[in-house]
Design an enzyme around this catalytic site. Sequence first.
Site, PDB file in Angstrom:
ATOM      1  N   ASP A 117       5.728   4.868   2.988  1.00 40.49           N
ATOM      2  CA  ASP A 117       6.840   5.529   2.020  1.00 40.49           C
ATOM      3  C   ASP A 117       8.099   4.972   2.522  1.00 40.49           C
ATOM      4  O   ASP A 117       8.154   5.192   4.027  1.00 40.49           O
ATOM      5  CB  ASP A 117       6.722   7.031   2.110  1.00 40.49           C
ATOM      6  N   TYR A 193      -1.418  -0.328  -3.904  1.00 42.63           N
ATOM      7  CA  TYR A 193      -0.071  -0.767  -4.107  1.00 42.63           C
ATOM      8  C   TYR A 193       0.123  -2.312  -4.164  1.00 42.63           C
ATOM      9  O   TYR A 193       1.126  -2.754  -4.836  1.00 42.63           O
ATOM     10  CB  TYR A 193       0.852   0.273  -3.104  1.00 42.63           C
TER      11      TYR A 193
HETATM   12  N1  SAM Z   1      -1.789   2.825   1.593  1.00 48.71           N
HETATM   13  C1  SAM Z   1      -1.846   3.073   0.243  1.00 48.71           C
HETATM   14  C2  SAM Z   1      -1.844   1.873  -0.679  1.00 48.71           C
HETATM   15  O1  SAM Z   1      -1.141   0.627   0.091  1.00 48.71           O
HETATM   16  O2  SAM Z   1      -2.075   1.698  -1.895  1.00 48.71           O
HETATM   17  C3  SAM Z   1      -0.999   4.230  -0.477  1.00 48.71           C
HETATM   18  C4  SAM Z   1       0.442   4.039  -0.128  1.00 48.71           C
HETATM   19  S1  SAM Z   1       1.539   5.395  -0.439  1.00 48.71           S
HETATM   20  C5  SAM Z   1       2.838   4.436  -1.126  1.00 48.71           C
HETATM   21  C6  SAM Z   1       1.752   5.988   0.961  1.00 48.71           C
HETATM   22  C7  SAM Z   1       0.514   7.122   1.219  1.00 48.71           C
HETATM   23  O3  SAM Z   1       1.012   7.442   2.741  1.00 48.71           O
HETATM   24  C8  SAM Z   1       0.952   8.269   0.570  1.00 48.71           C
HETATM   25  O4  SAM Z   1      -0.358   8.712   0.089  1.00 48.71           O
HETATM   26  C9  SAM Z   1       1.409   9.352   1.340  1.00 48.71           C
HETATM   27  O5  SAM Z   1       0.891  10.900   1.121  1.00 48.71           O
HETATM   28  C10 SAM Z   1       1.023   8.899   2.843  1.00 48.71           C
HETATM   29  N2  SAM Z   1       1.516   9.423   3.808  1.00 48.71           N
HETATM   30  C11 SAM Z   1       2.844   9.131   4.296  1.00 48.71           C
HETATM   31  N3  SAM Z   1       3.142   9.521   5.362  1.00 48.71           N
HETATM   32  C12 SAM Z   1       2.175  10.005   5.865  1.00 48.71           C
HETATM   33  C13 SAM Z   1       2.171  10.759   7.163  1.00 48.71           C
HETATM   34  N4  SAM Z   1       3.033  10.985   7.951  1.00 48.71           N
HETATM   35  N5  SAM Z   1       0.700  11.113   7.530  1.00 48.71           N
HETATM   36  C14 SAM Z   1      -0.517  10.672   6.652  1.00 48.71           C
HETATM   37  N6  SAM Z   1      -0.166  10.215   5.336  1.00 48.71           N
HETATM   38  C15 SAM Z   1       1.037   9.772   5.051  1.00 48.71           C
END
Ligand code: SAM
Length: 211
Positions: A117, A193
């Site tokens: 994110d 993504y």
């Molecule tokens: N990595 C995947 C992809 O590339 O398709 C998903 C990307 S998505 C934008 C980011 C994911 O990271 C989300 O599911 C979010 O809940 C998780 N995330 C963000 N911050 C996090 C944290 N501090 N600890 C664990 N998960 C986290």
Amino acid sequence: MRLRHIPGSEEAIASSPYVISQPEQYKGRFRELFGNGHPLEVEIGMGKGKFIMELAERCPRINFIGIERYPSVLLHAIKKREKMDLANIHFLCLDAKSLTEIFSPGEVNRIYLNFSDPWPKDRHAKRRLTSPEFMKIYGQILAKDGTLEFKTDNQGLFAYSLLSIPESGWKIAAYTKDLHHSPMAEGNVMTEYETKFSSLGNPICKLIASR
Ligand code: SAM
């Protein structure tokens, strides 16, 4: 990621054999959990888990742990996992802030951050997974010769990371701002993504960092 709460997701995760419910008990002993001495690689923020499950399929002599903080998102990964025959992967439902409570110093050989994110507002910079705060945490659990691999299509987050990572005392070993047209693409496993954004024509950035 837009989040829709799925009723019952917490319960489904608590009873899933693929999710470690009390991971602290394996601190320093994750190789025992897998029953072998293979290297341990971790994806933080795995979302629905496409990347890490494909990697686990491709690399049976590596142990993988996929971390996702939201149960409703992790549930999608569990459903996919149920259809796969994999002995080398487990999931954790937690925030990356608590990684040092889960892994002992040097226990992890590689960390993957994929399409994290972006948190574009300055006041949220500490939440970015490549911020100095998180790099310090990774530094405590990563083996001395371990590496961190980061992919994103977000130019702002990538530019920030090219500065924040060296400022945190790490080296950028390699990087590209157009992964799919670079030699770094060899062996690339696409994330969910990555598939979506590259199909829209967005170039994908990648860096590899070490200490
Ligand atoms: N990595 C995947 C992809 O590339 O398709 C998903 C990307 S998505 C934008 C980011 C994911 O990271 C989300 O599911 C979010 O809940 C998780 N995330 C963000 N911050 C996090 C944290 N501090 N600890 C664990 N998960 C986290």
